[in-house]
Scaffold this active site. Structure first.
Site, PDB file in Angstrom:
ATOM      1  N   CYS A 137     -37.809 -76.137 111.027  1.00 23.57           N
ATOM      2  CA  CYS A 137     -38.216 -74.737 110.808  1.00 23.57           C
ATOM      3  C   CYS A 137     -39.211 -74.642 109.656  1.00 23.57           C
ATOM      4  CB  CYS A 137     -36.991 -73.866 110.521  1.00 23.57           C
ATOM      5  SG  CYS A 137     -35.712 -73.934 111.801  1.00 23.57           S
ATOM      6  N   CYS A 157     -17.822 -86.967 111.035  1.00 23.81           N
ATOM      7  CA  CYS A 157     -17.222 -88.303 111.000  1.00 23.81           C
ATOM      8  C   CYS A 157     -16.641 -88.590 109.617  1.00 23.81           C
ATOM      9  CB  CYS A 157     -18.264 -89.357 111.360  1.00 23.81           C
ATOM     10  SG  CYS A 157     -19.034 -89.128 112.981  1.00 23.81           S
TER      11      CYS A 157
END
Length: 515
Positions: free
Chosen positions: A61, A405
């Site tokens: 962005c 994770c």
């Protein structure tokens, strides 16, 4: 009747007052700043509205922002009624959810205030791409070129332009041309019957020419003029023979129809940089429309995750890899490190002939791989451990950079401790960014899979709670309690991808851009 008239007048006055009190829409660099409170107002005020849903932390962005503002300024200077807007999707979560925003940036085009079916923006991330796409969506499929000056202006307006030369613009060939023009979002088209235009571009009979600001400069269409043939012609010629991978070119690379990509990882600092790039370009000319040739600056920090994805280190570059981006991504590695044009052509030809096996990455097996409660798997020992007929093996497929994770790691370690001395349950993990196996394809992280004992080579996806208790129930039930049903697998993958997109933007790059 008088009462009805009074009520109508009051309602009208209220409406006028509401419109009068509506605050002007805020702007930043010529781009409208929208929120849930003023979104309807913007749709009502602008017939053609392009809206970017972004996140402040998103690197893609940030890279888009100056080009987006430049496109807005260009349209304003031309007196266009098209407006560009943006929504901070992290602040306007409900608005983002309403329009199906799952990654950043997501860009949607609204016409005539229609919220039901906004069109997804599909072109590149440079100002010219944005302007060209919007003009195609709001104007005729092809601009009528009445004289040479108009044609020259169109040719100069974009990196790639297609012009149809037809003495009779109502002919069957011209109709096929216009059908092709309607199918292409990101390239401006022109059509002309002017003798002046024919003469300027050295055409004596009907034809189609693709003009481009790179490589040969122009390509003349040859063959039977049909929509499909034209689209194939455009597909083969619209990109440079070799395209550098950047934030801006990524949409063109991955949004195109060519799903076989050969990648040259080459540091721009290397002494024979130009020579190696020239070899790559020489080979590329033989595979137009079949294989996309992509150059990646292996010195650039933004590209380090891509190197990791291919199991490469900076010191191993220059190097070549090939990948197919079909349902399953498959990687290929040349047998030779020789980067001459002939060797690259030989590698590509062998791939097209089906004579090359996929390249599966594997780390070296650590000496202590089975000494800890959670066993370490790599490509080299995966088959032996996961498909051991006497063991029930529960595996976490992870990525070292994945936030989810990292959150799971202490729970997974406790699970390993719980079953450390169990006679037939094994808890294991594998770094899927550095190891690949033919039996399992991993699309998101973490992915949890259970390999039950037996000769069937069965694999069960885990879709339960990521808690110690949830995992224990799953294992004690033989892989039943918490298993993903067949019709849940698609939802499971979707959820994981959403999780990834909530993390660091660089972490998304592999998933979104598929490199």
């Amino acid at each position: 009747m008088a009462v009805v008239r009074v009520r109508a007048i009051v309602a009208l006055l209220c409406l006028v007052a509401a419109l009068g009190l509506a605050e002007p829409l805020e702007e930043e660099d010529g781009v409208l700043v929208l929120r849930a409170a003023n979104f309807e107002q913007a749709l009502a005020a602008h017939r053609h509205l392009l809206v970017e849903f972004y996140a402040p932390w998103c690197g893609h962005c940030k890279a888009l922002a100056p080009e987006y503002a430049k496109a807005a300024a260009q349209l304003k200077a031309e007196g266009s009624e098209i407006r560009l807007a943006k929504v901070d999707a992290t602040e306007e979560a409900e608005l983002a959810q309403q329009f199906g925003v799952r990654g950043y940036p997501t860009i949607k085009f609204f016409r005539n205030g229609d919220k039901a079916a906004p069109r997804e923006y599909t072109a590149g991330r440079e100002a010219d791409d944005i302007v060209s796409w919007l003009k195609k969506r709001t104007g005729p499929a092809a601009t009528t070129l009445t004289d040479a000056a108009a044609a020259e202006t169109l040719v100069d307006s974009s990196e790639v332009v297609v012009i149809g030369f037809f003495k009779d613009v109502t002919s069957d060939a011209a109709k096929e041309f216009l059908l092709a023009a309607e199918s292409v979002d990101d390239i401006p088209f022109g059509i002309s019957s002017s003798a002046d235009v024919f003469s300027k571009y050295q055409l004596s009979q009907d034809g189609v020419v693709l003009f481009k600001k790179f490589d040969e400069g122009r390509n003349n269409f040859e063959g039977d003029l049909t929509k499909d043939n034209l689209l194939n012609f455009i597909k083969s010629n619209q990109l440079p023979l070799v395209i550098e991978f950047t934030e801006q070119t990524a949409p063109k690379i991955f949004g195109g129809e060519i799903k076989t990509h050969i990648l040259l990882f080459l540091p721009k600092s290397v002494s024979d940089y130009e020579g190696k790039l020239d070899n790559f370009k020489t080979a590329a000319g033989n595979f137009k429309g079949k294989i996309l040739f992509i150059f990646i600056d292996s010195d650039h920090s933004d590209n380090q995750r891509i190197l990791e994805f291919f199991g490469l280190k900076k010191e191993e570059c220059p190097a070549v890899r090939l990948i197919t981006l079909e349902e399953e991504m498959t990687k290929y590695k040349p047998e030779s490190d020789d980067l001459t044009a002939d060797k690259i052509k030989e590698f590509c030809n062998k791939f097209l002939e089906g004579k090359i096996k996929p390249h599966l990455m594997s780390q070296d097996l650590p000496e202590d791989w089975d000494k800890q409660p959670v066993k370490v798997l790599v490509g080299k020992n995966f088959e032996e451990v996961a498909f051991d007929e006497n063991k029930n093996v529960f595996v976490e497929f992870y990525a070292p950079w994945c936030g989810h994770c990292k959150q799971l790691a202490p729970i997974w370690d406790k699970l390993g401790e719980t079953y450390r001395d169990h006679e037939n349950i094994v808890i294991a993990k594998m770094d899927s960014t550095a190891n690949e196996v033919e039996a399992v394809k991993i699309h998101s992280f973490p992915t949890l899979k259970f390999f039950p004992a037996g000769s069937g080579r069965n694999v069960i996806d885990y879709n339960g709670e990521r808690t110690l208790e949830g995992f224990k129930k799953f294992l004690e039930s033989g892989g039943q309690d918490g298993a993903a049903a067949d019709d849940d697998l698609e939802d499971l993958e979707t959820d994981e991808e959403t999780d990834l997109e909530e993390g660091d933007d660089d972490e998304q790059k592999i998933q979104k851009d598929e490199l």
